[in-house]
Design an enzyme around this catalytic site. Structure first.
Site, PDB file in Angstrom:
ATOM      1  N   HIS A  39       0.855  -1.193   0.000  1.00 46.47           N
ATOM      2  CA  HIS A  39       0.000   0.000   0.000  1.00 46.47           C
ATOM      3  C   HIS A  39       0.890   1.243   0.000  1.00 46.47           C
ATOM      4  CE1 HIS A  39      -4.003   1.893   1.210  1.00 46.47           C
ATOM      5  NE2 HIS A  39      -3.145   2.902   1.328  1.00 46.47           N
ATOM      6  N   HIS A  68      -9.825   1.180  -0.550  1.00 48.03           N
ATOM      7  CA  HIS A  68      -9.578   1.925   0.685  1.00 48.03           C
ATOM      8  C   HIS A  68     -10.868   2.000   1.492  1.00 48.03           C
ATOM      9  CE1 HIS A  68      -5.909   3.154  -1.276  1.00 48.03           C
ATOM     10  NE2 HIS A  68      -5.613   4.070  -0.370  1.00 48.03           N
ATOM     11  N   ASP A 107       1.948   3.972   3.047  1.00 47.76           N
ATOM     12  CA  ASP A 107       0.929   4.865   2.502  1.00 47.76           C
ATOM     13  C   ASP A 107       1.555   6.008   1.692  1.00 47.76           C
ATOM     14  OD1 ASP A 107      -1.701   5.616   2.061  1.00 47.76           O
ATOM     15  OD2 ASP A 107      -2.024   6.447   4.057  1.00 47.76           O
ATOM     16  N   ASP A 108       1.985   7.068   2.370  1.00 47.83           N
ATOM     17  CA  ASP A 108       2.590   8.256   1.735  1.00 47.83           C
ATOM     18  C   ASP A 108       3.762   8.712   2.612  1.00 47.83           C
ATOM     19  OD1 ASP A 108       0.245   8.827  -0.283  1.00 47.83           O
ATOM     20  OD2 ASP A 108      -0.711   8.698   1.680  1.00 47.83           O
ATOM     21  N   GLU A 141     -10.433   3.763   7.165  1.00 47.78           N
ATOM     22  CA  GLU A 141      -9.437   4.720   7.650  1.00 47.78           C
ATOM     23  C   GLU A 141     -10.158   5.877   8.325  1.00 47.78           C
ATOM     24  OE1 GLU A 141      -5.655   7.404   6.034  1.00 47.78           O
ATOM     25  OE2 GLU A 141      -7.228   6.785   4.631  1.00 47.78           O
ATOM     26  N   HIS A 199       1.212   4.906  -2.317  1.00 46.08           N
ATOM     27  CA  HIS A 199       0.801   5.787  -3.403  1.00 46.08           C
ATOM     28  C   HIS A 199       2.062   6.357  -4.048  1.00 46.08           C
ATOM     29  CE1 HIS A 199      -3.488   5.857  -2.224  1.00 46.08           C
ATOM     30  NE2 HIS A 199      -2.985   5.666  -1.013  1.00 46.08           N
TER      31      HIS A 199
END
Length: 328
Positions: free
Chosen positions: A10, A190, A271-272, A193, A12
């Protein structure tokens, strides 16, 4: 922790952009992005929804296939430095050609060529998952799904949905997901969250994914936790991201260990990462510090991630060797 082999499901691609890369591209293109950076050079945002705006502003300087090649190289080199040997990254033709299939193919070629070069140098393999953007709406998702279906194959292996999960219902996007599924793409969504346990249940009921991005708010609903465990749904957990954004107030309150103890298949991703000031290595360190995870648990979690990866069996055998496993 930094050198131990890891799988990340996961990530991005734009969310992995180092701030220095984005600042440099902004200077090259004479784009003023000063408002999205802190004085120390990191990304600046107030909350998740402001983060989405900052993310899209940063992405605005990524304007050509060559820009995405540079981005891919920078992201994968950082991942490899933190021990990642296999990664699945979210891509969106919304940002790579505006949903035009011809333009998307040019971006995809540039990304793949860059990924292949980094793999040769650093033994990290990348595969792509196209995502539609939830807050862009279901109509915008249709050309994105067509791009996904048109380029599905050994490298483009999945389809998903990112963005603001409080907008609309997963079923609004059923056409796009059906299109992608018919092309042979594997499905992740997604949920859980920001939308609570109900958003996880809605994603499962309406889109039937085999993986859920995040999914951690499922802990609010014991029956849903049982369902995840019984059905073998894999959660792409991003604990460092969740703590930084305030989904959970601190590491001890994060439910990843409670979910794992209940039999849910959990994996670990960032994630980021540069937006949150984290790495895969720092997340592993925090999992050890706060939950006592040891080498055996990390090996089990990475085995789960390998089993859940959307790549083909031949690729899984290569990754298994990197993990020190005898077979996938």
């Amino acid at each position: 922790m930094k050198d131990s082999p890891k799988i990340e499901l996961h990530l991005h691609l734009e969310g992995g952009a180092p701030p220095a890369l984005i600042r440099g591209m902004a200077r090259e293109k004479s784009v003023d992005l000063s408002g999205i950076f802190r004085p120390d050079g990191g990304y600046a945002y107030r909350d998740f929804w402001h983060f989405l705006s900052v993310y899209e502003a940063a992405t605005s300087v990524l304007q050509t296939p060559e820009d995405y090649a540079r981005l891919t190289t920078a992201v994968l080199e950082e991942s490899a430095a933190n021990g990642v040997v296999y990664c699945e990254t979210f891509l969106s033709p919304d940002f790579c050609g505006g949903g035009d299939i011809g333009a998307w193919r040019e971006y995809l070629t540039a990304i793949r060529e860059a990924a292949d070069a980094v793999e040769r140098a650093h033994a990290i393999t990348l595969r792509g998952i196209i995502t539609c953007i939830r807050h862009f709406g279901p109509e915008r998702a249709r050309p994105i799904a067509r791009c996904a279906a048109d380029t599905a194959g050994d490298w483009l292996v999945g389809f998903g949905m990112a963005g603001d999960e409080l907008k609309g219902q997963p079923g609004d996007f059923r056409w796009a997901f059906d299109c992608a599924r018919e092309a042979g793409l594997r499905i992740t969504v997604h949920a859980g969250e920001w939308g609570g346990a109900a958003s996880v249940r809605a994603a499962l009921d309406q889109l039937a994914p085999e993986r859920i991005g995040h999914g951690v708010q499922a802990i609010e609903d014991p029956a849903l936790v049982d369902r995840l465990a019984e059905d073998g749904i894999v959660l792409e957990c991003c604990p460092g991201s969740n703590v930084v954004l305030g989904v959970f107030k601190d590491w001890p309150s994060h439910p990843i260990e409670r979910l794992r103890a209940r039999g849910v298949k959990v994996t670990v991703s960032t994630d980021d990462p540069p937006f949150f000031g984290i790495t895969m290595a720092s997340d592993y360190e925090n999992l050890t510090r706060h939950f006592g995870w040891d080498d055996a648990i990390f090996a089990d979690v990475n085995r789960t991630a390998l089993d859940a990866a959307f790549c083909d069996p031949a690729t899984k055998k290569i990754i298994a060797k990197r993990l020190g496993e005898t077979q996938a």
